[in-house]
Every structure is written in C-alpha cells, then in structure tokens.
Design a protein around this motif. Structure first.
Motif, mmCIF file in Angstrom:
data_model
loop_
_atom_site.group_PDB
_atom_site.id
_atom_site.type_symbol
_atom_site.label_atom_id
_atom_site.label_comp_id
_atom_site.label_asym_id
_atom_site.label_seq_id
_atom_site.Cartn_x
_atom_site.Cartn_y
_atom_site.Cartn_z
ATOM 1 N N LYS A 189 0.776 -1.053 -0.030
ATOM 2 C CA LYS A 189 -0.034 0.117 -0.234
ATOM 3 C C LYS A 189 0.967 1.310 0.108
ATOM 4 N N ASP A 190 0.471 2.073 -0.691
ATOM 5 C CA ASP A 190 1.037 3.619 -0.770
ATOM 6 C C ASP A 190 1.030 4.596 0.286
ATOM 7 N N ARG A 191 1.893 5.170 0.601
ATOM 8 C CA ARG A 191 1.698 6.502 1.485
ATOM 9 C C ARG A 191 1.536 7.552 0.457
ATOM 10 N N VAL A 192 0.498 8.224 0.586
ATOM 11 C CA VAL A 192 0.284 9.548 -0.395
ATOM 12 C C VAL A 192 0.351 10.684 0.163
ATOM 13 N N TYR A 193 1.372 11.643 -0.607
ATOM 14 C CA TYR A 193 1.352 12.900 -0.034
ATOM 15 C C TYR A 193 0.983 14.124 -1.082
ATOM 16 N N TYR A 205 3.382 9.305 -4.389
ATOM 17 C CA TYR A 205 3.330 7.860 -3.819
ATOM 18 C C TYR A 205 4.581 7.070 -3.631
ATOM 19 N N ASN A 248 6.217 3.659 -1.293
ATOM 20 C CA ASN A 248 6.035 2.456 -0.457
ATOM 21 C C ASN A 248 7.397 1.869 -0.296
ATOM 22 N N GLU A 249 7.371 0.769 0.152
ATOM 23 C CA GLU A 249 8.642 -0.136 0.439
ATOM 24 C C GLU A 249 9.608 -0.285 -0.844
ATOM 25 N N VAL A 286 7.422 15.214 5.742
ATOM 26 C CA VAL A 286 7.391 14.304 4.642
ATOM 27 C C VAL A 286 8.726 13.891 4.270
ATOM 28 N N GLU A 303 10.251 10.909 6.125
ATOM 29 C CA GLU A 303 9.562 9.631 5.960
ATOM 30 C C GLU A 303 10.029 9.115 4.706
ATOM 31 N N LEU A 343 12.111 5.603 4.297
ATOM 32 C CA LEU A 343 11.716 4.588 3.259
ATOM 33 C C LEU A 343 13.378 4.114 2.421
#
Length: 228
Positions: free
Chosen positions: A13-17, A73, A75-76, A176, A179, A183
């Motif tokens: 699942k993506d993190r969305v900024y 977007y 993710n890992e 942001v 974060e 990642l």
C-alpha cells in the motif's frame, strides 16, 4: 533517454502525499474560471462564447495540473511522483538522495533530478518551526533550573517540553521528506542483505491527458484571436 514502460503497481500500500493548500487554491481558481466562463458562454454575444470556450479548454487542464494533480506515492519498493506534466516511477534502488533546498527534489543514481511538486518547501513554515523549537528549549531550560532549585537536578523542564522530549519542531513538508528518507534507508538496509530486491528501471511518462486539451485550447484561442 529512452523511457521504459511503467512497472506494474506493487502490492504494498502506498503512502500518499499532497499539498492541501495547492488543492484548496486550485479548487478556488477552477470555481472562478468556470463561473466566468459559463457566464460568458450563456450570455455572451458574437465571438465571446467561442473565446470563453477556448479559454476554458486551455485553463482548466493547466490549473488542475499545477494544483490538484501533483502527488507523491511511496512504499517499500518505489517512489512514484505525479508532477503537473510528467509521472516518474523511481525504484528505491535508482534513488541516490532526497534533497531539500529551495525545493524538494529526488536525485537518481544517473544524476537526473525530479522536483516534488506535491511537497513544496515553505520557508515561512521552517522559520515558524525554528521559533517553536527555540521557545520549547527556553521553556525546558527554565524548567531545568526550577528542578535544580528543588535539589533534583533532573532538567526535565515543563510537561510536554516539545523540542526537549521529541526533538526539534519540523515543518510539515520537512516531515514528509524525513519519511521518504526513512523509506530509502530501509531499502538500502534490505539491499545490503542477501534478500535484496531487484533494482528496477526508471520510468518517465508525459501527461498527454493534460498536454493534449491544453494545446487544443491554445490553438483554438489563437485561431479565434487571429480571425478577429
């Protein structure tokens, strides 16, 4: 530079900024443009409705692209950057660094740079965060002195001492970037082990869904103005 086909979306699942102020400003601009444009279409005479239509076809995609569209977007496995006119997919293995100067940008292993439109730098927010950090540190120092007067010498400061307990206050866009760097560091840690994932390729795609209508509106507007 050749542009390989975009990699399939990962299952993670993506993190969305996104920029809340950009979205708010874009919504207001679009509301004003549509109000004026529709008004001209309905009550305008002569060439006015056609000029209004051409202006709307030109303005709406561009305003949407530079305000509502930008997003990041993450993710890992990879970083996907949706800028106004391009979509860039960067596997973490292709990312050399994430830099924050007057703009936030990602630098690839090949030296290419891509700005993060959805994560704009706010010098005002940075100065505000610095003031809050300084105020928290001053409060912590005063609390420490009061503790020393009681013979405890713990230097705990006031409750919820801010910077003293949780580190310096950070602007939202700087958080942001922190974060995203986390990642990247996690990917690099996995890459140093034997179970490291494949690096993958950089993918760059132009946003023709924005460019096409905007060009059509500009051409129509030029033709109408030249014909007048």
């Amino acid at each position: 530079m050749t542009t390989p086909a975009p990699s399939p979306d990962p299952a993670v699942k993506d993190r969305v900024y996104r920029s809340p102020m950009g979205i708010l400003g874009g919504a207001l601009l679009l509301a004003i443009a549509l109000w004026l444009g529709i008004d001209a279409l309905v009550i305008g005479t002569g060439r006015t409705p056609w000029l209004a239509l051409a202006a709307l076809i030109l303005a709406v995609p561009l305003v949407s692209a530079f305000t509502l569209r930008p997003a990041v977007y993450a993710n890992e496995e990879r970083l996907r950057i949706r800028n106004p006119l391009r979509v860039v997919v960067l596997p973490w293995g292709q990312v050399a660094s994430l830099r924050s100067r007057y703009s936030n940008e990602v630098v690839t292993a090949s030296g290419a740079k891509f700005a993060l439109w959805a994560v704009p730098v706010s010098l005002r927010a940075r100065k505000k965060a610095a003031r809050q950090t300084a105020a928290a540190e001053r409060g912590g120092s005063r609390g420490g002195r009061r503790g020393g007067d009681r013979g405890l010498g713990l230097g705990l400061g006031t409750p919820g001492g801010g910077a003293g307990a949780d580190g310096p206050v950070r602007a939202e866009t700087d958080k942001v970037m922190d974060e995203l760097r986390e990642l990247l560091e996690r990917w690099e840690d996995r890459a140093s082990r034997s179970d490291a994932p494949s690096v993958g390729e950089v993918s760059v795609r132009w946003a023709y869904e924005v460019i096409g209508p905007a060009v059509a509106g500009a051409v129509l507007l030029v033709i109408l103005l030249a014909a007048g």
